[in-house]
Motif scaffolding. Sequence first.
Motif, PDB file in Angstrom:
ATOM      1  N   VAL A 107       0.835  -1.210   0.000  1.00  0.00           N
ATOM      2  CA  VAL A 107       0.000   0.000   0.000  1.00  0.00           C
ATOM      3  C   VAL A 107       0.864   1.251   0.000  1.00  0.00           C
ATOM      4  O   VAL A 107       0.540   2.253  -0.654  1.00  0.00           O
ATOM      5  N   GLU A 108       1.997   1.205   0.685  1.00  0.00           N
ATOM      6  CA  GLU A 108       2.862   2.384   0.803  1.00  0.00           C
ATOM      7  C   GLU A 108       3.857   2.516  -0.339  1.00  0.00           C
ATOM      8  O   GLU A 108       4.613   3.502  -0.387  1.00  0.00           O
ATOM      9  N   PHE A 109       3.882   1.579  -1.268  1.00  0.00           N
ATOM     10  CA  PHE A 109       4.940   1.560  -2.276  1.00  0.00           C
ATOM     11  C   PHE A 109       5.023   2.864  -3.068  1.00  0.00           C
ATOM     12  O   PHE A 109       6.090   3.470  -3.204  1.00  0.00           O
ATOM     13  N   GLY A 110       3.887   3.322  -3.600  1.00  0.00           N
ATOM     14  CA  GLY A 110       3.885   4.564  -4.375  1.00  0.00           C
ATOM     15  C   GLY A 110       4.281   5.768  -3.539  1.00  0.00           C
ATOM     16  O   GLY A 110       4.973   6.675  -4.024  1.00  0.00           O
ATOM     17  N   LEU A 111       3.857   5.783  -2.285  1.00  0.00           N
ATOM     18  CA  LEU A 111       4.204   6.883  -1.386  1.00  0.00           C
ATOM     19  C   LEU A 111       5.698   6.895  -1.100  1.00  0.00           C
ATOM     20  O   LEU A 111       6.330   7.957  -1.016  1.00  0.00           O
ATOM     21  N   LYS A 112       6.283   5.704  -0.958  1.00  0.00           N
ATOM     22  CA  LYS A 112       7.728   5.602  -0.727  1.00  0.00           C
ATOM     23  C   LYS A 112       8.497   6.107  -1.936  1.00  0.00           C
ATOM     24  O   LYS A 112       9.531   6.778  -1.804  1.00  0.00           O
ATOM     25  N   MET A 113       8.009   5.790  -3.152  1.00  0.00           N
ATOM     26  CA  MET A 113       8.662   6.268  -4.375  1.00  0.00           C
ATOM     27  C   MET A 113       8.633   7.791  -4.473  1.00  0.00           C
ATOM     28  O   MET A 113       9.504   8.401  -5.089  1.00  0.00           O
ATOM     29  N   LYS A 114       7.611   8.393  -3.844  1.00  0.00           N
ATOM     30  CA  LYS A 114       7.525   9.857  -3.810  1.00  0.00           C
ATOM     31  C   LYS A 114       8.379  10.455  -2.690  1.00  0.00           C
ATOM     32  O   LYS A 114       8.363  11.663  -2.475  1.00  0.00           O
ATOM     33  N   LYS A 115       9.092   9.554  -1.957  1.00  0.00           N
ATOM     34  CA  LYS A 115       9.960   9.965  -0.843  1.00  0.00           C
ATOM     35  C   LYS A 115       9.177  10.650   0.288  1.00  0.00           C
ATOM     36  O   LYS A 115       9.654  11.569   0.937  1.00  0.00           O
ATOM     37  N   MET A 116       7.955  10.169   0.491  1.00  0.00           N
ATOM     38  CA  MET A 116       7.146  10.675   1.596  1.00  0.00           C
ATOM     39  C   MET A 116       7.720  10.167   2.917  1.00  0.00           C
ATOM     40  O   MET A 116       8.105   8.997   3.014  1.00  0.00           O
ATOM     41  N   PRO A 117       7.792  10.990   3.954  1.00  0.00           N
ATOM     42  CA  PRO A 117       8.308  10.547   5.252  1.00  0.00           C
ATOM     43  C   PRO A 117       7.525   9.363   5.809  1.00  0.00           C
ATOM     44  O   PRO A 117       6.311   9.238   5.603  1.00  0.00           O
ATOM     45  N   LYS A 118       8.227   8.490   6.531  1.00  0.00           N
ATOM     46  CA  LYS A 118       7.630   7.254   7.038  1.00  0.00           C
ATOM     47  C   LYS A 118       6.399   7.490   7.910  1.00  0.00           C
ATOM     48  O   LYS A 118       5.393   6.780   7.749  1.00  0.00           O
ATOM     49  N   PRO A 119       6.405   8.451   8.861  1.00  0.00           N
ATOM     50  CA  PRO A 119       5.197   8.658   9.680  1.00  0.00           C
ATOM     51  C   PRO A 119       3.969   9.026   8.844  1.00  0.00           C
ATOM     52  O   PRO A 119       2.857   8.577   9.131  1.00  0.00           O
ATOM     53  N   GLN A 120       4.179   9.829   7.796  1.00  0.00           N
ATOM     54  CA  GLN A 120       3.065  10.226   6.940  1.00  0.00           C
ATOM     55  C   GLN A 120       2.578   9.040   6.114  1.00  0.00           C
ATOM     56  O   GLN A 120       1.369   8.856   5.919  1.00  0.00           O
ATOM     57  N   ARG A 121       3.528   8.222   5.643  1.00  0.00           N
ATOM     58  CA  ARG A 121       3.145   7.017   4.900  1.00  0.00           C
ATOM     59  C   ARG A 121       2.290   6.098   5.763  1.00  0.00           C
ATOM     60  O   ARG A 121       1.277   5.555   5.310  1.00  0.00           O
ATOM     61  N   LYS A 122       2.685   5.919   7.001  1.00  0.00           N
ATOM     62  CA  LYS A 122       1.947   5.038   7.906  1.00  0.00           C
ATOM     63  C   LYS A 122       0.544   5.573   8.163  1.00  0.00           C
ATOM     64  O   LYS A 122      -0.434   4.807   8.194  1.00  0.00           O
ATOM     65  N   GLU A 123       0.433   6.868   8.335  1.00  0.00           N
ATOM     66  CA  GLU A 123      -0.881   7.472   8.571  1.00  0.00           C
ATOM     67  C   GLU A 123      -1.818   7.212   7.395  1.00  0.00           C
ATOM     68  O   GLU A 123      -2.986   6.849   7.567  1.00  0.00           O
ATOM     69  N   ILE A 124      -1.291   7.386   6.185  1.00  0.00           N
ATOM     70  CA  ILE A 124      -2.106   7.187   4.982  1.00  0.00           C
ATOM     71  C   ILE A 124      -2.436   5.708   4.795  1.00  0.00           C
ATOM     72  O   ILE A 124      -3.580   5.344   4.494  1.00  0.00           O
ATOM     73  N   SER A 125      -1.436   4.836   4.973  1.00  0.00           N
ATOM     74  CA  SER A 125      -1.694   3.409   4.784  1.00  0.00           C
ATOM     75  C   SER A 125      -2.669   2.881   5.836  1.00  0.00           C
ATOM     76  O   SER A 125      -3.537   2.055   5.529  1.00  0.00           O
TER      77      SER A 125
END
Length: 258
Positions: A107-125
Amino acid sequence: MSLATSKNSITIERLNKSYPGPSGADVHYIIKDVDLVVKSGEFFVLLGPSGCGKSTLLNIIAGFVSKSGGRLRIGESEVSKPGKDRAVVFQQADSSLFPWLTVRQNVEFGLKMKKMPKPQRKEISDRYIGLVGLSGHENKFPRELSGGMKQRVQLARVLANDPVILLMDEPFGALDAMTRRTMQKELSRIWRETNKTVIFVTHDIQEALLLGQRIGIMSAGPSSNITNIYDVPLPYPRDAAAPEFYELYRTIQAHFDE
């Protein structure tokens, strides 16, 4: 700005997809002179028999396949290639999920590719894993999931990237009947909560009526186009046993019988 020209509306005018015949002189049309406007936030279903060009039309909208003629606009912008405003949910989730990643990592793969910070990725996922009903399964791998659960992961990943348009190519076609009905109800709920514009491809009349605000009927190929559009003025969630539902079903079935 009107609904027809808002950023997540789709306008199609005399759209064609063709290829040359064996001699090079003849032209064979897959779809021909397709006209359609899908409004902002609408759930629109493309319904038709297998081989009629539904997936071709969806892939042109996605930007995966080039058109041979006509116009295709998202809002005011002409479409000629894939874009982050559109996302596709395919029938086979296995082909789109990474088997070596967990549910959360997929679920976080695309967000990680955008270099989104980990806490924000977790919140969205967390939000979208919960939205598709997979809370508690975050650390499982695709091999540990049922077919319906894999489709939920695919949908959560698409939603996490926040496209304005969802293009869905018979996403429940490979599921058993009970799982399919569950996923239809879930998709309807998620669409109402997120207000995405959805184009959903199916050859199942009941599925079209359970989900769509409008249903576009595609003629049998070749040279297929949209011959009729039916409004579905039924409240959500829909009851397939309701008399009004059955009457609409009969009307659309009669169209295909003819």
